[in-house]
Design an enzyme around this catalytic site. Sequence first.
Site, PDB file in Angstrom:
ATOM      1  N   TRP A 182     -16.945 -22.475  28.607  1.00 39.88           N
ATOM      2  CA  TRP A 182     -17.573 -21.418  29.247  1.00 39.88           C
ATOM      3  C   TRP A 182     -18.342 -21.608  31.252  1.00 39.88           C
ATOM      4  O   TRP A 182     -18.829 -22.812  30.987  1.00 39.88           O
ATOM      5  CB  TRP A 182     -18.636 -20.662  28.695  1.00 39.88           C
ATOM      6  CG  TRP A 182     -19.734 -19.942  28.152  1.00 39.88           C
ATOM      7  CD1 TRP A 182     -19.480 -18.290  29.298  1.00 39.88           C
ATOM      8  CD2 TRP A 182     -21.262 -19.671  29.190  1.00 39.88           C
ATOM      9  NE1 TRP A 182     -19.953 -18.224  28.956  1.00 39.88           N
ATOM     10  CE2 TRP A 182     -21.370 -18.117  28.778  1.00 39.88           C
ATOM     11  CE3 TRP A 182     -22.052 -20.478  28.342  1.00 39.88           C
ATOM     12  CZ2 TRP A 182     -22.555 -17.961  28.945  1.00 39.88           C
ATOM     13  CZ3 TRP A 182     -23.786 -20.256  28.507  1.00 39.88           C
ATOM     14  CH2 TRP A 182     -23.654 -19.215  28.795  1.00 39.88           C
ATOM     15  N   ASP A 263     -23.010 -26.591  21.809  1.00 42.91           N
ATOM     16  CA  ASP A 263     -23.011 -25.128  21.741  1.00 42.91           C
ATOM     17  C   ASP A 263     -22.641 -24.253  20.612  1.00 42.91           C
ATOM     18  O   ASP A 263     -21.256 -24.251  20.241  1.00 42.91           O
ATOM     19  CB  ASP A 263     -22.464 -24.723  22.680  1.00 42.91           C
ATOM     20  CG  ASP A 263     -22.459 -23.112  23.135  1.00 42.91           C
ATOM     21  OD1 ASP A 263     -23.382 -22.980  22.569  1.00 42.91           O
ATOM     22  OD2 ASP A 263     -22.684 -23.068  23.984  1.00 42.91           O
ATOM     23  N   LYS A 299     -23.554 -13.086  19.191  1.00 40.60           N
ATOM     24  CA  LYS A 299     -22.120 -12.604  18.416  1.00 40.60           C
ATOM     25  C   LYS A 299     -22.332 -12.633  16.969  1.00 40.60           C
ATOM     26  O   LYS A 299     -21.863 -11.500  16.525  1.00 40.60           O
ATOM     27  CB  LYS A 299     -21.110 -13.731  18.520  1.00 40.60           C
ATOM     28  CG  LYS A 299     -21.222 -13.770  20.083  1.00 40.60           C
ATOM     29  CD  LYS A 299     -20.803 -13.555  20.785  1.00 40.60           C
ATOM     30  CE  LYS A 299     -21.533 -14.214  22.766  1.00 40.60           C
ATOM     31  NZ  LYS A 299     -20.164 -13.869  23.785  1.00 40.60           N
TER      32      LYS A 299
HETATM   33  N1  PGU Z   1     -21.930 -20.543  24.990  1.00 40.47           N
HETATM   34  C1  PGU Z   1     -21.041 -20.108  25.142  1.00 40.47           C
HETATM   35  C2  PGU Z   1     -19.660 -21.211  24.404  1.00 40.47           C
HETATM   36  C3  PGU Z   1     -20.487 -18.287  25.491  1.00 40.47           C
HETATM   37  O1  PGU Z   1     -19.199 -18.074  25.111  1.00 40.47           O
HETATM   38  C4  PGU Z   1     -21.487 -17.839  25.477  1.00 40.47           C
HETATM   39  C5  PGU Z   1     -21.665 -16.455  25.812  1.00 40.47           C
HETATM   40  C6  PGU Z   1     -22.772 -18.201  25.594  1.00 40.47           C
HETATM   41  C7  PGU Z   1     -23.059 -19.428  25.206  1.00 40.47           C
HETATM   42  C8  PGU Z   1     -24.275 -17.512  25.767  1.00 40.47           C
HETATM   43  O2  PGU Z   1     -24.884 -16.672  24.635  1.00 40.47           O
HETATM   44  P1  PGU Z   1     -25.807 -15.515  24.625  1.00 40.47           P
HETATM   45  O3  PGU Z   1     -25.813 -14.360  24.974  1.00 40.47           O
HETATM   46  O4  PGU Z   1     -27.012 -16.178  26.090  1.00 40.47           O
HETATM   47  O5  PGU Z   1     -25.926 -16.689  23.066  1.00 40.47           O
HETATM   48  N2  PGU Z   1     -20.729 -16.537  26.490  1.00 40.47           N
HETATM   49  C9  PGU Z   1     -19.666 -14.796  26.483  1.00 40.47           C
HETATM   50  C10 PGU Z   1     -21.260 -13.479  26.943  1.00 40.47           C
HETATM   51  C11 PGU Z   1     -20.547 -12.866  28.165  1.00 40.47           C
HETATM   52  C12 PGU Z   1     -21.511 -15.010  29.239  1.00 40.47           C
HETATM   53  O6  PGU Z   1     -20.760 -15.403  29.476  1.00 40.47           O
HETATM   54  O7  PGU Z   1     -22.721 -14.545  29.139  1.00 40.47           O
HETATM   55  C13 PGU Z   1     -18.919 -15.133  27.110  1.00 40.47           C
HETATM   56  O8  PGU Z   1     -17.964 -13.589  27.430  1.00 40.47           O
HETATM   57  O9  PGU Z   1     -17.927 -15.929  27.362  1.00 40.47           O
END
Ligand code: PGU
Length: 453
Positions: A182, A263, A299
């Site tokens: 990510w 995570d 999510k």
């Molecule tokens: N860890 C991972 C692996 C993630 O994919 C995401 C969110 C988070 C943590 C953080 O999520 P929180 O909203 O803080 O609980 N990834 C999504 C959402 C958009 C972003 O980049 O924040 C994504 O599309 O990769």
Amino acid sequence: MASKSFSSSSSSSGCSPASDRRISVLARHLVAENALSSSPIYASPTSSANSVFAHIARGPEDPILGVTVAYNKDPSPVKLNLGVGAYRTEEGKPLVLNVVRKAEHMLVNDRSRVKEYLPIVGLADFNKLSAKLIFGADSPVIRENRITTVQCLSGTGSLRVGGEFLAKHYHQRTIYIPLPTWGNHPKVFTLAGLSVKTYRYYDPATRGLNFQGLMEDLGSAPSGAIILLHACAHNPTGVDPTPQQWEQIRRLMRSKALMPFFDSAYQGFASGSLDEDAQPVRMFAADGGELLVAQSYAKNMGLYGERVGALSIVCKDADVAGRVESQLKLVIRPMYSNPPIHGASIVAAILKDGNLYNEWTIELKAMADRIISMRKQLFDALHARGTPGDWSHIIKQIGMFTFTGLNSEQVAFMTREYHIYMTSDGRISMAGLSSKTVPHLADAIHAAVTRMK
Ligand code: PGU
């Protein structure tokens, strides 16, 4: 001197010593202002032609959230946002879970609820229930009370608090993150004060796990290094280790005293089962070793904007856990003081009520199943078009994303010609797709791979 004559004239007018002091403060203030206005260098940004911020360059948009910014500006009626990992219905609409609406209704009607500050560590019930959700109700770490769980600002905030705690109190300041991962991980951990390195994870040739590379890199990491692991539904690749591979990873990490930092942003989204998706975390917790886990409810409960998550640190015993928690409070307090109450109250209401919990698992499974059905439909659509290449990874990968293998030029082409928005690494959010939009995406992929080799 102006100040002198001002104060002497005031004292001669028979004022009290207190009002004398106020007048002399006022006098100093006026003198200072006079001095400024007569100065040739005038520093106030509001009345100057040149801003004191004039040198600041425009920063780039975020690689993930910036995709939505670009999408919002596009007037095309066929535009499609497959960038951000956010669940959409078959109608392409954001979803508020029914069980969340019920819990909110209960909260609103409960007149005993107040809006006081939460403690620094957040809502106690929420913390206990979050630990139960990820570690299992009968987990020894909970029974033995050797865990601290603190409510944080969703997954991101939990990672940041965990990172800051480690940078301050742990003997190793290097964190290894998978390649790729990510996009926010390296930024979160660098700014937390850790030094970020990567370990091999994905093999573009097989579009699967580079297990050998992963084991070699973890094997050569310095003893005690922190290892960031995606608990399930790896973002962006959709590729997870098998249970047997997890077991080998666990053994290797424990033999080298590597510190696991999980995570968990997608519990329930990989398999549709909350317990199954928590298995890797539970496997590490069961061996008695220490670990960290960051949980997000963005999510799996659809609480994206509520910013509700938790950081748990599993320790050797209850005494250490208590001391660790006292230090987490010192990390949190100057950052945001204490977390917000609403989202955590929704989660706690659902997790503590048997009926609501069951309803949640059914809705969660329905979301996971819809994503799986999108995988099948997209795969079939490409197959039907005879699109060159092996697209079986679309159905093999799990979770919210497909890591398509499309390159950045192909992605740019699809955006330009088809108004399809996705991250430039070729990741598509399957959750943003519907039966109606699959043909449009399949046409775009077909054109991209045949025209932009
Ligand atoms: N860890 C991972 C692996 C993630 O994919 C995401 C969110 C988070 C943590 C953080 O999520 P929180 O909203 O803080 O609980 N990834 C999504 C959402 C958009 C972003 O980049 O924040 C994504 O599309 O990769």
